[in-house]
Motif scaffolding. Structure first.
Motif, PDB file in Angstrom:
ATOM      1  N   ARG A  44       0.833  -1.206   0.000  1.00 18.89           N
ATOM      2  CA  ARG A  44       0.000   0.000   0.000  1.00 18.89           C
ATOM      3  C   ARG A  44       0.867   1.255   0.000  1.00 18.89           C
ATOM      4  NH1 ARG A  44      -3.347  -2.133   4.429  1.00 18.89           N
ATOM      5  NH2 ARG A  44      -2.317  -0.533   5.640  1.00 18.89           N
ATOM      6  N   PHE A  45       1.964   1.257   0.770  1.00 17.28           N
ATOM      7  CA  PHE A  45       2.848   2.413   0.830  1.00 17.28           C
ATOM      8  C   PHE A  45       3.441   2.695  -0.543  1.00 17.28           C
ATOM      9  CE2 PHE A  45       4.078   1.499   5.531  1.00 17.28           C
ATOM     10  CZ  PHE A  45       2.808   1.827   5.922  1.00 17.28           C
ATOM     11  N   ASP A  46       3.801   1.644  -1.256  1.00 17.92           N
ATOM     12  CA  ASP A  46       4.402   1.814  -2.577  1.00 17.92           C
ATOM     13  C   ASP A  46       3.423   2.421  -3.571  1.00 17.92           C
ATOM     14  OD1 ASP A  46       6.834   0.904  -1.786  1.00 17.92           O
ATOM     15  OD2 ASP A  46       6.557  -1.127  -2.549  1.00 17.92           O
ATOM     16  N   ARG A  47       2.138   2.180  -3.386  1.00 20.39           N
ATOM     17  CA  ARG A  47       1.142   2.753  -4.292  1.00 20.39           C
ATOM     18  C   ARG A  47       0.712   4.140  -3.819  1.00 20.39           C
ATOM     19  NH1 ARG A  47      -1.725  -2.374  -3.738  1.00 20.39           N
ATOM     20  NH2 ARG A  47      -3.317  -1.134  -2.728  1.00 20.39           N
ATOM     21  N   GLU A  48       1.420   4.683  -2.842  1.00 22.29           N
ATOM     22  CA  GLU A  48       1.154   6.021  -2.313  1.00 22.29           C
ATOM     23  C   GLU A  48      -0.239   6.158  -1.712  1.00 22.29           C
ATOM     24  OE1 GLU A  48       3.644   8.106  -2.044  1.00 22.29           O
ATOM     25  OE2 GLU A  48       4.943   6.785  -3.179  1.00 22.29           O
ATOM     26  N   GLU A  49      -0.770   5.063  -1.168  1.00 26.45           N
ATOM     27  CA  GLU A  49      -2.083   5.107  -0.530  1.00 26.45           C
ATOM     28  C   GLU A  49      -2.008   5.464   0.949  1.00 26.45           C
ATOM     29  OE1 GLU A  49      -4.327   1.541  -1.047  1.00 26.45           O
ATOM     30  OE2 GLU A  49      -4.084   1.565  -3.204  1.00 26.45           O
ATOM     31  N   LEU A  50      -0.843   5.724   1.449  1.00 26.32           N
ATOM     32  CA  LEU A  50      -0.686   5.971   2.867  1.00 26.32           C
ATOM     33  C   LEU A  50      -1.257   7.336   3.224  1.00 26.32           C
ATOM     34  CD1 LEU A  50       0.389   4.938   5.547  1.00 26.32           C
ATOM     35  CD2 LEU A  50       2.558   6.002   4.990  1.00 26.32           C
ATOM     36  N   LYS A  51      -2.394   7.314   3.863  1.00 26.02           N
ATOM     37  CA  LYS A  51      -3.056   8.540   4.308  1.00 26.02           C
ATOM     38  C   LYS A  51      -3.359   8.384   5.795  1.00 26.02           C
ATOM     39  CE  LYS A  51      -5.003   9.952  -0.042  1.00 26.02           C
ATOM     40  NZ  LYS A  51      -4.958   9.019  -1.084  1.00 26.02           N
ATOM     41  N   PRO A  52      -2.481   8.900   6.629  1.00 29.63           N
ATOM     42  CA  PRO A  52      -2.690   8.736   8.066  1.00 29.63           C
ATOM     43  C   PRO A  52      -3.956   9.437   8.542  1.00 29.63           C
ATOM     44  CG  PRO A  52      -0.702  10.015   7.613  1.00 29.63           C
ATOM     45  CD  PRO A  52      -1.300   9.655   6.310  1.00 29.63           C
ATOM     46  N   ARG A  53      -4.599   8.829   9.510  1.00 24.89           N
ATOM     47  CA  ARG A  53      -5.759   9.433  10.173  1.00 24.89           C
ATOM     48  C   ARG A  53      -5.228  10.235  11.354  1.00 24.89           C
ATOM     49  NH1 ARG A  53      -7.968   3.751   9.809  1.00 24.89           N
ATOM     50  NH2 ARG A  53      -8.915   3.716   7.766  1.00 24.89           N
ATOM     51  N   LEU A  54      -4.971  11.503  11.110  1.00 24.18           N
ATOM     52  CA  LEU A  54      -4.327  12.349  12.110  1.00 24.18           C
ATOM     53  C   LEU A  54      -5.302  12.800  13.181  1.00 24.18           C
ATOM     54  CD1 LEU A  54      -2.168  14.550   9.720  1.00 24.18           C
ATOM     55  CD2 LEU A  54      -1.485  12.475  10.934  1.00 24.18           C
ATOM     56  N   LYS A  55      -4.902  12.552  14.413  1.00 25.52           N
ATOM     57  CA  LYS A  55      -5.666  12.999  15.580  1.00 25.52           C
ATOM     58  C   LYS A  55      -4.670  13.477  16.627  1.00 25.52           C
ATOM     59  CE  LYS A  55      -9.472   9.822  14.883  1.00 25.52           C
ATOM     60  NZ  LYS A  55     -10.201   8.676  15.366  1.00 25.52           N
ATOM     61  N   PRO A  56      -5.095  14.388  17.504  1.00 25.90           N
ATOM     62  CA  PRO A  56      -4.182  14.832  18.559  1.00 25.90           C
ATOM     63  C   PRO A  56      -3.721  13.639  19.405  1.00 25.90           C
ATOM     64  CG  PRO A  56      -6.109  16.249  18.457  1.00 25.90           C
ATOM     65  CD  PRO A  56      -6.382  15.082  17.557  1.00 25.90           C
ATOM     66  N   LEU A  57      -2.424  13.605  19.684  1.00 22.90           N
ATOM     67  CA  LEU A  57      -1.839  12.512  20.450  1.00 22.90           C
ATOM     68  C   LEU A  57      -0.768  13.070  21.370  1.00 22.90           C
ATOM     69  CD1 LEU A  57      -1.368   9.407  20.904  1.00 22.90           C
ATOM     70  CD2 LEU A  57       0.290   9.543  19.043  1.00 22.90           C
ATOM     71  N   ASP A  58      -0.886  12.771  22.654  1.00 20.44           N
ATOM     72  CA  ASP A  58       0.145  13.158  23.611  1.00 20.44           C
ATOM     73  C   ASP A  58       1.259  12.119  23.498  1.00 20.44           C
ATOM     74  OD1 ASP A  58       1.769  13.917  25.688  1.00 20.44           O
ATOM     75  OD2 ASP A  58       0.131  14.223  27.112  1.00 20.44           O
ATOM     76  N   ILE A  59       2.346  12.496  22.886  1.00 22.69           N
ATOM     77  CA  ILE A  59       3.408  11.566  22.525  1.00 22.69           C
ATOM     78  C   ILE A  59       4.160  11.008  23.730  1.00 22.69           C
ATOM     79  CG2 ILE A  59       5.207  13.298  22.145  1.00 22.69           C
ATOM     80  CD1 ILE A  59       4.572  10.279  19.868  1.00 22.69           C
ATOM     81  N   VAL A  60       4.266  11.752  24.824  1.00 23.52           N
ATOM     82  CA  VAL A  60       5.055  11.302  25.971  1.00 23.52           C
ATOM     83  C   VAL A  60       4.450  10.044  26.607  1.00 23.52           C
ATOM     84  CG1 VAL A  60       5.975  11.941  28.240  1.00 23.52           C
ATOM     85  CG2 VAL A  60       6.033  13.586  26.347  1.00 23.52           C
ATOM     86  N   PRO A  61       3.184  10.043  27.032  1.00 23.81           N
ATOM     87  CA  PRO A  61       2.638   8.798  27.585  1.00 23.81           C
ATOM     88  C   PRO A  61       2.500   7.702  26.523  1.00 23.81           C
ATOM     89  CG  PRO A  61       0.957  10.525  27.603  1.00 23.81           C
ATOM     90  CD  PRO A  61       2.249  11.156  27.184  1.00 23.81           C
ATOM     91  N   PHE A  62       2.304   8.098  25.260  1.00 25.29           N
ATOM     92  CA  PHE A  62       2.212   7.123  24.173  1.00 25.29           C
ATOM     93  C   PHE A  62       3.516   6.330  24.067  1.00 25.29           C
ATOM     94  CE2 PHE A  62       2.868   6.064  19.662  1.00 25.29           C
ATOM     95  CZ  PHE A  62       1.735   5.303  19.406  1.00 25.29           C
TER      96      PHE A  62
END
Length: 180
Positions: A18-36
């Motif tokens: 999928r990445f090679d076909r350029e289909e990578l479309k992240p579902r962006l949402k706010p994320l607190d990276i430190v506890p993640f």
């Protein structure tokens, strides 16, 4: 464990296609990276009791816009590589820093650096270092996929290569969210 390994490999291959076909479309949402990052490291390390991982954070909270699943995949790949390519008694350090509008999650391991003539190739699809091929199993997809994920988030994934016997550091950089 073999079924789990094959399942992960199949999932990676499908994602890579999928990445090679350029289909990578992240579902962006706010994320607190430190506890993640803390939770991800604890979850991952529960499988590797004999290894030590130190987590260092610049702060207690830092928000980015990210696709949780994709970011989990990228960071897990960096942890997996650090475990595979470092000496058994060594410590892996994961750090989260913020500077100039970007968050950097770095995964550092001790041991031999990546050969200078291979540094530019390690992010290529299916490429594996010449010295490690006979020593460590792998597909050569992990860093390729992790870099695609970083780019899809408007960020980057780079290598900081040390001298022999020094650290190898992979730095995943993402824009900090302006969401308040």
């Amino acid at each position: 464990s073999e079924v789990f390994r094959l399942s992960r490999l199949t999932s990676r291959l499908l994602r890579t296609a999928r990445f090679d076909r350029e289909e990578l479309k992240p579902r962006l949402k706010p994320l607190d990276i430190v506890p993640f990052v803390d939770r991800l490291v604890q979850r991952y390390m529960s499988q590797f009791h004999e290894r030590q991982v130190a987590v260092i954070s610049c702060c207690t909270s830092l928000e980015v816009l990210a696709d949780r699943q994709l970011l989990d995949l990228a960071l897990t790949q960096l942890l997996d590589n650090a475990l595979k390519y470092s000496p058994p008694a060594s410590t892996i350090t994961v750090s989260v820093q913020a500077a100039e509008g970007f968050m950097t999650a770095s995964v550092q391991n001790e041991g031999n650096p990546i050969a200078r003539d291979e540094e530019h190739r390690i992010f290529e699809r299916f490429y594996r270092g010449v010295r490690v091929r006979p020593l460590v199993s792998g597909t050569g997809l992990g860093l390729y996929v992790a870099r695609k994920i970083a780019a899809a988030h408007g960020g980057s994934l780079d290598l900081i290569n040390g001298e022999p016997g020094k650290a190898v550091v992979f730095c995943l950089k993402l824009p900090i969210s302006n969401h308040e």
